[in-house]
Design an enzyme around this catalytic site. Sequence first.
Site, PDB file in Angstrom:
ATOM      1  CE  LYS A  42       0.307  -2.008   9.994  1.00  0.00           C
ATOM      2  NZ  LYS A  42      -0.651  -2.481  10.717  1.00  0.00           N
ATOM      3  CE1 TYR A  94      -5.304   2.108  10.537  1.00  0.00           C
ATOM      4  CE2 TYR A  94      -4.203   1.584   8.360  1.00  0.00           C
ATOM      5  CZ  TYR A  94      -5.644   1.759   8.542  1.00  0.00           C
ATOM      6  OH  TYR A  94      -7.015   1.999   8.188  1.00  0.00           O
ATOM      7  NE  ARG A 146      -2.306  -1.850   3.435  1.00  0.00           N
ATOM      8  CZ  ARG A 146      -2.514  -1.758   5.248  1.00  0.00           C
ATOM      9  NH1 ARG A 146      -3.781  -1.207   5.130  1.00  0.00           N
ATOM     10  NH2 ARG A 146      -1.066  -2.719   6.044  1.00  0.00           N
ATOM     11  CG  HIS A 151      -2.023  -1.070  15.158  1.00  0.00           C
ATOM     12  ND1 HIS A 151      -3.489  -1.211  15.696  1.00  0.00           N
ATOM     13  CD2 HIS A 151      -1.620  -1.357  13.613  1.00  0.00           C
ATOM     14  CE1 HIS A 151      -3.952  -1.160  14.102  1.00  0.00           C
ATOM     15  NE2 HIS A 151      -3.225  -0.635  13.575  1.00  0.00           N
ATOM     16  CD  GLU A 183      -3.970   3.556  15.468  1.00  0.00           C
ATOM     17  OE1 GLU A 183      -2.838   2.681  16.365  1.00  0.00           O
ATOM     18  OE2 GLU A 183      -3.552   3.471  14.499  1.00  0.00           O
ATOM     19  CB  SER A 186     -12.022  -2.589  10.342  1.00  0.00           C
ATOM     20  OG  SER A 186     -11.120  -1.877  10.659  1.00  0.00           O
ATOM     21  CG  ASP A 192      -3.919  -4.561  14.152  1.00  0.00           C
ATOM     22  OD1 ASP A 192      -4.284  -4.995  14.569  1.00  0.00           O
ATOM     23  OD2 ASP A 192      -4.838  -3.975  12.890  1.00  0.00           O
TER      24      ASP A 192
END
Length: 378
Positions: free
Chosen positions: A75, A94, A15, A96, A118, A134, A270
């Site tokens: 990411k 993101y 991506r 996480h 997120e 999701s 994740d």
Amino acid sequence: MIIGVPKEIKNNENRVAVTPAGVYALVKAGHKVLVEKTAGLGSGITDEEYRSAGAAMLEKSSEVFREADLIVKVKEPLESEYELFKDGQALFTYLHLAPNRPLTEALLRKEITGIAYETVQTADGALPLLVPMSEVAGRMAVQIGANLLQKYNGGCGVLLGGVPGVPPADVVIVGGGIVGTNAAKMAVGMGARVTVLDINASRLAYLDDIFSGRIATLYYNEFNMMTIIRQADLLVGAVLVAGAKAPKVVSEAMVRTMKPGSVIVDVAIDQGGSIETVDRVTTHDHPCFERHGVIHYSVANMPGAVPRTSTYALTGATLPYLLQLANLGPERALLEDHSLLSGLNTYRANLTCAPVAEALGKEYVSPERLLVSFKQAS
């Protein structure tokens, strides 16, 4: 503002954080966009398309990090990228952080303004930047599970939808949110028998309504989970607590009772994983491992396997927020949009996301309190 778009380096992550349409919108608004060469190729986007939209193409990610005020990724940064951060830089991706202490420490050390996709949350509780991925991950979970059930992949040799005279497979989904709903759509569409568990009675009523009786719904508790898991051919872990580590809703003892050759796909990996036997993050290169005769799949970047779909779904949701950050500057954008403010995880060496602070045993500082000095100065 100078916006940097480095190439993703996570295993098989194809991506990219900004499409040519996003570049065009940012440049039109007066900003400079730096894209690392070949960053979009995995999603079918050429360097020439970026150039035509107004981006400047740079050879190395180190150049992108060095020159940009705001880094936009898909990411979370990996360890090799930590040293590339500039002090005080802004990062929109993101993150996480709850299960990732090393990255958290790196962001705090460099005083990064870290805004996590997120945890961006609207007033009604929706997570607009988590939803598109999701949806992808939920649908992929069943697609992947159906493939792993085939005998040559180590599965028990069950066809998800069965055939006339032979019953379909049993799909059990733990969590009835966006991931769980999309997993149920795919499983129902493929003809499986589907049961969804959740702790929220109103969510179960909603699912019962939209599926018109084509799925079974079950209130989540330990007894119900122990009972239903024995019949599962495919178990999908789809539990989410925004920003926090995922709770372990399926114990190792429960997994031991599953059929030999059954499959677990833990989409919550994740955020640390929701299945006790899922004790590792796997990659697209080596996605599975076996435990107690059950195939486990725990790839943390599932949507990276379908990058063309995922990139356009994600960037369609992130671009309005990215434009706010660029047009107003991070601090003013955060102050003016409470949903964006909820995405702020780190700011000036402080942890500003309560679930992350709790998970890591660190002090939480209110982002409003930190930003008040900026507000007074402006």
